[in-house]
Design a protein around this motif. Sequence first.
Motif, PDB file in Angstrom:
ATOM      1  N   LYS A   1       0.937  -1.300   0.007  1.00 24.28           N
ATOM      2  CA  LYS A   1       0.065  -0.047   0.034  1.00 24.28           C
ATOM      3  C   LYS A   1       0.948   1.244   0.109  1.00 24.28           C
ATOM      4  O   LYS A   1       1.779   1.275   0.926  1.00 24.28           O
ATOM      5  CB  LYS A   1      -0.928   0.170   1.196  1.00 24.28           C
ATOM      6  N   GLN A   2       0.669   2.011  -1.019  1.00 23.24           N
ATOM      7  CA  GLN A   2       1.539   3.209  -1.040  1.00 23.24           C
ATOM      8  C   GLN A   2       0.404   4.436  -1.558  1.00 23.24           C
ATOM      9  O   GLN A   2      -0.294   4.389  -2.251  1.00 23.24           O
ATOM     10  CB  GLN A   2       2.565   3.179  -2.260  1.00 23.24           C
ATOM     11  N   GLN A   3       0.450   5.657  -0.683  1.00 19.49           N
ATOM     12  CA  GLN A   3      -0.221   6.438  -0.831  1.00 19.49           C
ATOM     13  C   GLN A   3      -1.624   6.267  -1.083  1.00 19.49           C
ATOM     14  O   GLN A   3      -2.499   6.572  -1.969  1.00 19.49           O
ATOM     15  CB  GLN A   3       0.085   7.480  -2.020  1.00 19.49           C
ATOM     16  N   GLN A   4      -2.381   5.471  -0.015  1.00 17.77           N
ATOM     17  CA  GLN A   4      -3.634   4.754   0.038  1.00 17.77           C
ATOM     18  C   GLN A   4      -4.032   3.962  -1.434  1.00 17.77           C
ATOM     19  O   GLN A   4      -5.297   3.779  -1.637  1.00 17.77           O
ATOM     20  CB  GLN A   4      -4.675   6.129  -0.025  1.00 17.77           C
ATOM     21  N   ILE A   5      -3.029   3.688  -2.085  1.00 16.85           N
ATOM     22  CA  ILE A   5      -3.232   2.740  -3.244  1.00 16.85           C
ATOM     23  C   ILE A   5      -2.777   1.280  -3.024  1.00 16.85           C
ATOM     24  O   ILE A   5      -1.552   1.274  -2.682  1.00 16.85           O
ATOM     25  CB  ILE A   5      -2.693   3.421  -4.542  1.00 16.85           C
ATOM     26  N   ASP A   6      -3.374   0.272  -3.174  1.00 17.35           N
ATOM     27  CA  ASP A   6      -2.962  -1.073  -3.129  1.00 17.35           C
ATOM     28  C   ASP A   6      -2.018  -1.452  -4.659  1.00 17.35           C
ATOM     29  O   ASP A   6      -2.682  -1.123  -5.808  1.00 17.35           O
ATOM     30  CB  ASP A   6      -3.903  -1.955  -3.043  1.00 17.35           C
ATOM     31  N   GLU A   7      -1.027  -1.745  -4.397  1.00 18.47           N
ATOM     32  CA  GLU A   7      -0.234  -2.367  -5.552  1.00 18.47           C
ATOM     33  C   GLU A   7       0.106  -3.667  -5.563  1.00 18.47           C
ATOM     34  O   GLU A   7       0.695  -4.108  -4.543  1.00 18.47           O
ATOM     35  CB  GLU A   7       0.904  -1.411  -5.766  1.00 18.47           C
ATOM     36  N   LEU A   8       0.059  -4.455  -6.759  1.00 20.08           N
ATOM     37  CA  LEU A   8       0.279  -5.946  -6.766  1.00 20.08           C
ATOM     38  C   LEU A   8       1.655  -5.946  -7.298  1.00 20.08           C
ATOM     39  O   LEU A   8       1.775  -5.515  -8.305  1.00 20.08           O
ATOM     40  CB  LEU A   8      -0.773  -6.608  -7.639  1.00 20.08           C
ATOM     41  N   LEU A   9       2.561  -6.621  -6.510  1.00 17.60           N
ATOM     42  CA  LEU A   9       3.738  -6.851  -6.941  1.00 17.60           C
ATOM     43  C   LEU A   9       4.004  -8.249  -7.565  1.00 17.60           C
ATOM     44  O   LEU A   9       4.146  -9.021  -6.268  1.00 17.60           O
ATOM     45  CB  LEU A   9       5.184  -6.088  -6.210  1.00 17.60           C
ATOM     46  N   LEU A  10       4.355  -8.546  -8.674  1.00 21.50           N
ATOM     47  CA  LEU A  10       4.488 -10.015  -9.294  1.00 21.50           C
ATOM     48  C   LEU A  10       5.905 -10.327  -9.045  1.00 21.50           C
ATOM     49  O   LEU A  10       6.839  -9.572  -9.442  1.00 21.50           O
ATOM     50  CB  LEU A  10       3.958 -10.277 -10.350  1.00 21.50           C
ATOM     51  N   ALA A  11       6.261 -11.360  -8.524  1.00 23.89           N
ATOM     52  CA  ALA A  11       7.640 -11.955  -8.445  1.00 23.89           C
ATOM     53  C   ALA A  11       8.056 -12.129  -9.995  1.00 23.89           C
ATOM     54  O   ALA A  11       7.292 -12.515 -10.653  1.00 23.89           O
ATOM     55  CB  ALA A  11       7.747 -13.492  -7.611  1.00 23.89           C
ATOM     56  N   LYS A  12       9.376 -11.752 -10.198  1.00 26.76           N
ATOM     57  CA  LYS A  12       9.940 -11.702 -11.264  1.00 26.76           C
ATOM     58  C   LYS A  12      10.797 -13.167 -11.614  1.00 26.76           C
ATOM     59  O   LYS A  12      11.535 -13.711 -10.764  1.00 26.76           O
ATOM     60  CB  LYS A  12      11.026 -10.643 -11.534  1.00 26.76           C
ATOM     61  N   TYR A  13      10.563 -13.895 -12.796  1.00 27.27           N
ATOM     62  CA  TYR A  13      11.385 -15.136 -13.199  1.00 27.27           C
ATOM     63  C   TYR A  13      12.214 -14.703 -14.355  1.00 27.27           C
ATOM     64  O   TYR A  13      11.609 -14.260 -15.407  1.00 27.27           O
ATOM     65  CB  TYR A  13      10.590 -16.431 -13.276  1.00 27.27           C
ATOM     66  N   ASN A  14      13.540 -15.032 -14.313  1.00 28.76           N
ATOM     67  CA  ASN A  14      14.352 -14.602 -15.347  1.00 28.76           C
ATOM     68  C   ASN A  14      15.036 -15.835 -15.960  1.00 28.76           C
ATOM     69  O   ASN A  14      15.680 -16.526 -15.230  1.00 28.76           O
ATOM     70  CB  ASN A  14      15.405 -13.734 -15.280  1.00 28.76           C
ATOM     71  N   GLU A  15      14.673 -16.180 -17.270  1.00 34.23           N
ATOM     72  CA  GLU A  15      15.341 -17.629 -17.731  1.00 34.23           C
ATOM     73  C   GLU A  15      16.721 -17.259 -18.273  1.00 34.23           C
ATOM     74  O   GLU A  15      17.267 -18.204 -18.706  1.00 34.23           O
ATOM     75  CB  GLU A  15      14.545 -17.959 -19.024  1.00 34.23           C
ATOM     76  N   VAL A  16      17.245 -16.174 -18.271  1.00 31.92           N
ATOM     77  CA  VAL A  16      18.479 -16.004 -18.550  1.00 31.92           C
ATOM     78  C   VAL A  16      19.478 -15.922 -17.421  1.00 31.92           C
ATOM     79  O   VAL A  16      20.301 -15.312 -17.292  1.00 31.92           O
ATOM     80  CB  VAL A  16      18.723 -14.597 -19.433  1.00 31.92           C
ATOM     81  N   THR A  17      18.934 -16.770 -16.409  1.00 31.67           N
ATOM     82  CA  THR A  17      19.963 -16.856 -14.999  1.00 31.67           C
ATOM     83  C   THR A  17      21.288 -17.687 -15.421  1.00 31.67           C
ATOM     84  O   THR A  17      21.510 -18.680 -16.057  1.00 31.67           O
ATOM     85  CB  THR A  17      19.417 -17.650 -14.101  1.00 31.67           C
ATOM     86  N   ARG A  18      22.527 -16.769 -15.365  1.00 31.36           N
ATOM     87  CA  ARG A  18      23.647 -17.414 -15.664  1.00 31.36           C
ATOM     88  C   ARG A  18      24.162 -18.460 -14.393  1.00 31.36           C
ATOM     89  O   ARG A  18      24.729 -17.711 -13.639  1.00 31.36           O
ATOM     90  CB  ARG A  18      24.655 -16.382 -15.962  1.00 31.36           C
ATOM     91  N   LYS A  19      24.407 -19.469 -14.561  1.00 31.18           N
ATOM     92  CA  LYS A  19      24.969 -20.328 -13.753  1.00 31.18           C
ATOM     93  C   LYS A  19      26.516 -20.425 -13.694  1.00 31.18           C
ATOM     94  O   LYS A  19      26.992 -19.932 -14.690  1.00 31.18           O
ATOM     95  CB  LYS A  19      24.400 -21.891 -13.811  1.00 31.18           C
ATOM     96  N   GLU A  20      26.931 -20.848 -13.000  1.00 28.98           N
ATOM     97  CA  GLU A  20      28.585 -21.063 -12.599  1.00 28.98           C
ATOM     98  C   GLU A  20      28.835 -22.480 -12.539  1.00 28.98           C
ATOM     99  O   GLU A  20      29.621 -22.959 -11.657  1.00 28.98           O
ATOM    100  CB  GLU A  20      29.148 -20.267 -11.550  1.00 28.98           C
ATOM    101  N   ALA A  21      28.358 -23.365 -13.591  1.00 24.98           N
ATOM    102  CA  ALA A  21      28.799 -24.603 -13.699  1.00 24.98           C
ATOM    103  C   ALA A  21      30.066 -24.887 -13.966  1.00 24.98           C
ATOM    104  O   ALA A  21      30.751 -24.398 -14.959  1.00 24.98           O
ATOM    105  CB  ALA A  21      27.795 -25.599 -14.368  1.00 24.98           C
ATOM    106  N   PRO A  22      30.764 -25.836 -13.115  1.00 25.64           N
ATOM    107  CA  PRO A  22      32.030 -26.062 -13.559  1.00 25.64           C
ATOM    108  C   PRO A  22      32.376 -26.897 -14.975  1.00 25.64           C
ATOM    109  O   PRO A  22      33.518 -26.843 -15.486  1.00 25.64           O
ATOM    110  CB  PRO A  22      32.623 -26.980 -12.533  1.00 25.64           C
ATOM    111  N   CYS A  23      31.262 -27.674 -15.411  1.00 27.03           N
ATOM    112  CA  CYS A  23      31.404 -28.291 -16.627  1.00 27.03           C
ATOM    113  C   CYS A  23      30.271 -27.913 -17.468  1.00 27.03           C
ATOM    114  O   CYS A  23      29.271 -27.669 -17.168  1.00 27.03           O
ATOM    115  CB  CYS A  23      31.271 -29.826 -16.143  1.00 27.03           C
ATOM    116  N   PHE A  24      30.597 -27.488 -18.742  1.00 30.37           N
ATOM    117  CA  PHE A  24      29.653 -27.292 -19.715  1.00 30.37           C
ATOM    118  C   PHE A  24      29.105 -28.221 -20.528  1.00 30.37           C
ATOM    119  O   PHE A  24      28.014 -28.398 -20.851  1.00 30.37           O
ATOM    120  CB  PHE A  24      30.158 -26.351 -20.678  1.00 30.37           C
TER     121      PHE A  24
END
Length: 447
Positions: A17-40
Amino acid sequence: MSNTITYQYAAASGITKQQQIDELLLAKYNEVTRKEAPCFFWGKLTNPYITARCLITLSNIVQSSFNLSPFQLALLKDPIVTAGNEKIRFEGFSHCAGVYARVDVLPGGHDGEFLENGTTNVDFNQAMIGALGSIRKKENVILSVGKKEVAIHKDGEKVLERKVPLPTKWIKGLTTVQLYLSDTEEVFRMNRIQALQFMRSIPKGKPKTDYYLIMRGNRPILSPVKQQHGVCIGGVHRLRLLDQLIPLADELRVFAHKTMQSTTWQLYFGTIRFSFSLSRDTWRGFSGEGAALEALIEDVPEALITRFDNFSFANQEFNPTILAVEQDIDFKKMENLSGRLSAMGMLGYDLDENHFFYRRLPFKLERIMSLNPRMKGAEKLLEDGKVQIISKNDNRIEARVEGSGVQHTVLLEPNRTRCTCTWFSKHQGERGLCKHVLAVKKYSSEV
């Protein structure tokens, strides 16, 4: 195999709630997550004999030189290895950077798992060359490509090569050769018999003149006399590096740059492909050509580069035309973006698929200027106020650029660029723009 995709969010969605207004914040998912795998990649090579012969030839190319001293030879290393998009690519340059080679192990050439996309750079020492040379047809060979090493597993033994620093000369060469490849077209195809005939026609010794390749009927002909529609080859003796592979190849395809600044020779072995590119002359390494300089004139926001770096990482390819249309980006800006990503060594080019592929190299935007002294010199001319526009209209720009005790005149026209400096007089734009033209182009685009 399940068709369900599982997402893992970093945080929960919620209502604030900000300034008497309800805001829906959706969690973000990013498929471009860069892993640090030791083996490719880890898996079996389905054609280990051909793969090994190609890698040995690649190593021979890396150990060869056509204009460097023995001391300089000792400073450069071995292949860049990229695993991703169901392909394993091994790349390298001759020590003089005038010959570029790549081994592509295509889908079907391996039976394994890509755990992550990634690139490393290793030094193939004698132990690895010996292991590759001993591989027999239909032998069970396992290849592993990791963040810090590449290894061959066979007969219960493991031969491992550790990661080494990537030479700056190679990063500069990777920039130019990929841009030349993206401006290259296929001109000839040869079967194995024709390719063997062609190799036998290469003159002995080290010819000092250019040769021209033509097809007379079904027979490839090399001539020291300029031929209409012929492919110009400088330093034709360098093609002898392919001697050991030609008898094994199913086909040879010849590609030429539109202004003959390079030629590329691709050998096909089913699911294995070997690419071999020659600079215009033996004394001209790809690292000094400056083909990417014009693409670096207009600044591209770092956020945009990061955005398309992520896109390329996720898709393992980079098609500028399709991206420009899909993302509604000006074609010139997309060309600059391609130039900048390539200038950082992050893009290679696949002639058969006609698009760029991605290398996950260190992302250092500031490295661009340090690797391109002419662009750095142009920036210095602008900083010192040494560029003056004399006249400018839609079709012509005339400028004066202050040099060391001399004034250079630069003329920019739609189909012609000229400068009175020694560099331009000598090369006529064939090895990239001089710093004076670069400075004027950048200055005129900002005013």
